[in-house]
Design a protein around this motif. Sequence first.
Motif, PDB file in Angstrom:
ATOM      1  N   THR A  68       0.831  -1.205   0.000  1.00 20.38           N
ATOM      2  CA  THR A  68       0.000   0.000   0.000  1.00 20.38           C
ATOM      3  C   THR A  68       0.862   1.250   0.000  1.00 20.38           C
ATOM      4  O   THR A  68       0.619   2.178  -0.786  1.00 20.38           O
ATOM      5  CB  THR A  68      -0.965  -0.002   1.203  1.00 20.38           C
ATOM      6  N   LEU A  69       1.877   1.279   0.847  1.00 20.90           N
ATOM      7  CA  LEU A  69       2.718   2.480   0.916  1.00 20.90           C
ATOM      8  C   LEU A  69       3.503   2.697  -0.374  1.00 20.90           C
ATOM      9  O   LEU A  69       3.620   3.835  -0.843  1.00 20.90           O
ATOM     10  CB  LEU A  69       3.653   2.416   2.123  1.00 20.90           C
ATOM     11  N   TYR A  70       4.029   1.642  -0.952  1.00 20.45           N
ATOM     12  CA  TYR A  70       4.716   1.806  -2.238  1.00 20.45           C
ATOM     13  C   TYR A  70       3.751   2.312  -3.304  1.00 20.45           C
ATOM     14  O   TYR A  70       4.073   3.222  -4.063  1.00 20.45           O
ATOM     15  CB  TYR A  70       5.369   0.493  -2.689  1.00 20.45           C
ATOM     16  N   ARG A  71       2.573   1.712  -3.380  1.00 12.43           N
ATOM     17  CA  ARG A  71       1.578   2.121  -4.377  1.00 12.43           C
ATOM     18  C   ARG A  71       1.211   3.594  -4.183  1.00 12.43           C
ATOM     19  O   ARG A  71       1.127   4.355  -5.145  1.00 12.43           O
ATOM     20  CB  ARG A  71       0.332   1.240  -4.260  1.00 12.43           C
ATOM     21  N   LEU A  72       0.994   4.001  -2.939  1.00 11.50           N
ATOM     22  CA  LEU A  72       0.579   5.375  -2.660  1.00 11.50           C
ATOM     23  C   LEU A  72       1.660   6.403  -2.974  1.00 11.50           C
ATOM     24  O   LEU A  72       1.351   7.573  -3.197  1.00 11.50           O
ATOM     25  CB  LEU A  72       0.158   5.515  -1.198  1.00 11.50           C
ATOM     26  N   GLN A  73       2.906   5.963  -2.979  1.00 14.20           N
ATOM     27  CA  GLN A  73       4.015   6.875  -3.258  1.00 14.20           C
ATOM     28  C   GLN A  73       4.489   6.781  -4.710  1.00 14.20           C
ATOM     29  O   GLN A  73       5.492   7.388  -5.080  1.00 14.20           O
ATOM     30  CB  GLN A  73       5.183   6.598  -2.305  1.00 14.20           C
ATOM     31  N   GLY A  74       3.771   5.980  -5.531  1.00 10.50           N
ATOM     32  CA  GLY A  74       4.124   5.847  -6.934  1.00 10.50           C
ATOM     33  C   GLY A  74       5.395   5.060  -7.158  1.00 10.50           C
ATOM     34  O   GLY A  74       6.081   5.240  -8.161  1.00 10.50           O
ATOM     35  N   GLN A  75       5.724   4.169  -6.215  1.00 15.33           N
ATOM     36  CA  GLN A  75       6.945   3.383  -6.296  1.00 15.33           C
ATOM     37  C   GLN A  75       6.650   1.934  -6.631  1.00 15.33           C
ATOM     38  O   GLN A  75       5.563   1.426  -6.348  1.00 15.33           O
ATOM     39  CB  GLN A  75       7.707   3.437  -4.961  1.00 15.33           C
ATOM     40  N   GLU A  76       7.624   1.278  -7.204  1.00 14.85           N
ATOM     41  CA  GLU A  76       7.540  -0.155  -7.493  1.00 14.85           C
ATOM     42  C   GLU A  76       7.675  -0.931  -6.186  1.00 14.85           C
ATOM     43  O   GLU A  76       8.535  -0.620  -5.351  1.00 14.85           O
ATOM     44  CB  GLU A  76       8.673  -0.536  -8.451  1.00 14.85           C
ATOM     45  N   ASP A  77       6.830  -1.927  -6.004  1.00 10.51           N
ATOM     46  CA  ASP A  77       6.888  -2.771  -4.808  1.00 10.51           C
ATOM     47  C   ASP A  77       8.236  -3.482  -4.732  1.00 10.51           C
ATOM     48  O   ASP A  77       8.780  -3.912  -5.749  1.00 10.51           O
ATOM     49  CB  ASP A  77       5.747  -3.792  -4.832  1.00 10.51           C
ATOM     50  N   GLN A  78       8.745  -3.598  -3.523  1.00 14.94           N
ATOM     51  CA  GLN A  78       9.992  -4.312  -3.246  1.00 14.94           C
ATOM     52  C   GLN A  78       9.661  -5.492  -2.342  1.00 14.94           C
ATOM     53  O   GLN A  78       9.682  -5.363  -1.113  1.00 14.94           O
ATOM     54  CB  GLN A  78      11.004  -3.387  -2.553  1.00 14.94           C
ATOM     55  N   PRO A  79       9.301  -6.645  -2.925  1.00 10.05           N
ATOM     56  CA  PRO A  79       8.841  -7.785  -2.116  1.00 10.05           C
ATOM     57  C   PRO A  79       9.861  -8.229  -1.063  1.00 10.05           C
ATOM     58  O   PRO A  79      11.072  -8.074  -1.239  1.00 10.05           O
ATOM     59  CB  PRO A  79       8.621  -8.891  -3.154  1.00 10.05           C
TER      60      PRO A  79
END
Length: 172
Positions: A68-79
């Motif tokens: 959620t935080l990555y999505r909200l900041q326009g960043q690619e998820d880092q699993p």
Amino acid sequence: MATQLSSVVINYFSKGLSTLQHILQKAEEHAASQGKDATAEFIDAKLIDDMKPLTFQVQNSTSTVRKTLYRLQGQEDQPWEDNEKTFADLYARVEKARKLIQDADQGKIDELADSEVDLPLGPTTLKTTARESALNQGIPNFSFHLITAYAILRSKGVPVGKRDFIGSFLGF
């Protein structure tokens, strides 16, 4: 003045992670009071056979914070790897999620709140706004796994109650 998305999301996730840590601590204390090891007693505990265990609930609640935080900041998820096997590992995972919250760019979250994002849901990807993804998927999914972790521990005899669950949200 309208409430900012960053305030809602960060506040809810922060308090929810405090609840998660608290109920894990209560489980450890309960096991220790009975001369047992919390990891052996609870790490693989489930509500019912076809549900996922406590470890999975912690992993998914914290992964939801991350995604959620990555999505909200326009960043690619880092699993992250899902390899937790002990209570110490679970605490470390919660702390990792707390660090993401601490480092979140609130201004960026609010700036991008109404931008379109991809929300992967199994084989489907929905197009929605960042705000809607957080409010209609991120927070509910986080809550589901947090509540399930609580229910698993409660079902296994850990003396947790409503106050233990809601206390972090109310500031006690």
